[in-house]
Design a protein around this motif. Sequence first.
Motif, PDB file in Angstrom:
ATOM      1  N   PRO A   1       0.837  -1.198   0.000  1.00  0.00           N
ATOM      2  CA  PRO A   1       0.000   0.000   0.000  1.00  0.00           C
ATOM      3  C   PRO A   1       0.874   1.250   0.000  1.00  0.00           C
ATOM      4  O   PRO A   1       1.954   1.252   0.571  1.00  0.00           O
ATOM      5  N   ASP A   2       0.406   2.296  -0.655  1.00  0.00           N
ATOM      6  CA  ASP A   2       1.198   3.515  -0.795  1.00  0.00           C
ATOM      7  C   ASP A   2       0.306   4.715  -0.495  1.00  0.00           C
ATOM      8  O   ASP A   2       0.004   4.982   0.646  1.00  0.00           O
ATOM      9  N   ASN A   3      -0.145   5.429  -1.515  1.00  0.00           N
ATOM     10  CA  ASN A   3      -1.003   6.601  -1.308  1.00  0.00           C
ATOM     11  C   ASN A   3      -2.372   6.160  -0.820  1.00  0.00           C
ATOM     12  O   ASN A   3      -2.830   5.063  -1.117  1.00  0.00           O
ATOM     13  N   ILE A   4      -3.040   7.057  -0.083  1.00  0.00           N
ATOM     14  CA  ILE A   4      -4.313   6.710   0.550  1.00  0.00           C
ATOM     15  C   ILE A   4      -5.224   7.928   0.576  1.00  0.00           C
ATOM     16  O   ILE A   4      -4.748   9.064   0.586  1.00  0.00           O
ATOM     17  N   THR A   5      -6.525   7.674   0.559  1.00  0.00           N
ATOM     18  CA  THR A   5      -7.517   8.704   0.812  1.00  0.00           C
ATOM     19  C   THR A   5      -8.679   8.066   1.569  1.00  0.00           C
ATOM     20  O   THR A   5      -8.819   6.854   1.574  1.00  0.00           O
ATOM     21  N   VAL A   6      -9.480   8.895   2.207  1.00  0.00           N
ATOM     22  CA  VAL A   6     -10.671   8.422   2.891  1.00  0.00           C
ATOM     23  C   VAL A   6     -11.854   8.669   1.973  1.00  0.00           C
ATOM     24  O   VAL A   6     -12.018   9.767   1.430  1.00  0.00           O
ATOM     25  N   SER A   7     -12.660   7.647   1.772  1.00  0.00           N
ATOM     26  CA  SER A   7     -13.817   7.764   0.893  1.00  0.00           C
ATOM     27  C   SER A   7     -14.962   8.482   1.599  1.00  0.00           C
ATOM     28  O   SER A   7     -15.244   8.199   2.762  1.00  0.00           O
ATOM     29  N   PRO A   8     -15.644   9.386   0.905  1.00  0.00           N
ATOM     30  CA  PRO A   8     -16.822  10.012   1.501  1.00  0.00           C
ATOM     31  C   PRO A   8     -17.963   9.012   1.676  1.00  0.00           C
ATOM     32  O   PRO A   8     -18.966   9.310   2.313  1.00  0.00           O
ATOM     33  N   TYR A   9     -17.807   7.810   1.152  1.00  0.00           N
ATOM     34  CA  TYR A   9     -18.819   6.760   1.246  1.00  0.00           C
ATOM     35  C   TYR A   9     -18.497   5.748   2.342  1.00  0.00           C
ATOM     36  O   TYR A   9     -19.182   4.758   2.508  1.00  0.00           O
ATOM     37  N   GLY A  10     -17.425   5.984   3.081  1.00  0.00           N
ATOM     38  CA  GLY A  10     -16.993   5.085   4.143  1.00  0.00           C
ATOM     39  C   GLY A  10     -15.783   4.279   3.711  1.00  0.00           C
ATOM     40  O   GLY A  10     -15.652   3.886   2.561  1.00  0.00           O
ATOM     41  N   GLY A  11     -14.874   4.056   4.622  1.00  0.00           N
ATOM     42  CA  GLY A  11     -13.693   3.257   4.334  1.00  0.00           C
ATOM     43  C   GLY A  11     -12.579   4.049   3.686  1.00  0.00           C
ATOM     44  O   GLY A  11     -12.611   5.280   3.614  1.00  0.00           O
ATOM     45  N   LEU A  12     -11.594   3.310   3.206  1.00  0.00           N
ATOM     46  CA  LEU A  12     -10.372   3.883   2.647  1.00  0.00           C
ATOM     47  C   LEU A  12     -10.210   3.467   1.196  1.00  0.00           C
ATOM     48  O   LEU A  12     -10.673   2.392   0.798  1.00  0.00           O
ATOM     49  N   ILE A  13      -9.525   4.296   0.423  1.00  0.00           N
ATOM     50  CA  ILE A  13      -9.101   3.960  -0.933  1.00  0.00           C
ATOM     51  C   ILE A  13      -7.583   4.004  -0.919  1.00  0.00           C
ATOM     52  O   ILE A  13      -6.982   5.009  -0.508  1.00  0.00           O
ATOM     53  N   ILE A  14      -6.944   2.910  -1.377  1.00  0.00           N
ATOM     54  CA  ILE A  14      -5.494   2.768  -1.274  1.00  0.00           C
ATOM     55  C   ILE A  14      -4.912   2.460  -2.647  1.00  0.00           C
ATOM     56  O   ILE A  14      -5.450   1.632  -3.391  1.00  0.00           O
ATOM     57  N   ALA A  15      -3.817   3.135  -2.994  1.00  0.00           N
ATOM     58  CA  ALA A  15      -3.091   2.874  -4.231  1.00  0.00           C
ATOM     59  C   ALA A  15      -1.995   1.859  -3.931  1.00  0.00           C
ATOM     60  O   ALA A  15      -1.206   2.051  -3.013  1.00  0.00           O
ATOM     61  N   GLU A  16      -1.974   0.799  -4.718  1.00  0.00           N
ATOM     62  CA  GLU A  16      -1.013  -0.283  -4.505  1.00  0.00           C
ATOM     63  C   GLU A  16       0.295   0.020  -5.242  1.00  0.00           C
ATOM     64  O   GLU A  16       0.289   0.429  -6.393  1.00  0.00           O
TER      65      GLU A  16
END
Length: 153
Positions: free
Chosen positions: A64-79
């Motif tokens: 995992p590298d870059n990350i953001t928090v989703s406005p819909y819940g949970g996380l979005i992660i760039a591999e």
Amino acid sequence: ARKLEGLWWADGGAYVVSSFAREESPVQHDGQVWFYDPRRRTLTLKVLLGVNPDPGKDGAFDGPDNITVSPYGGLIIAEDGEGVQHLFGATDDGRTYPLARNELNIGTADKPEFSEFTGPVFSPDGHTLFANIQEPGIMLAITGPWKRHRRQR
């Protein structure tokens, strides 16, 4: 942890990505996401990626590298691991799921190579997820459809 990677401030604290740790760690893994709560002065493990036995195949995620928090819940992660490269999501309870896979081979047919995803971020209205493919430098706009996940606190 071998090194720190992405960081995102949300939910009153910081989500911090730790890259893989294998031989140097008593708990071998292919990545972690922690949440630092400055008010409580706590650091909580949110996501633990087990060692990926075959990074060339879809399935387990690694690096995992870059990350953001989703406005819909949970996380979005760039591999940014070995083999195939994904944007993937993680629920509040640490379960992961694929969002997108980079199919652009910048290597050869005999030795494929797939560049990492970078910089995931949602538009201010939350309708579009922007992400990049580092090589050759492509920006993507992903419009969903998105649905809200129930937050578990």
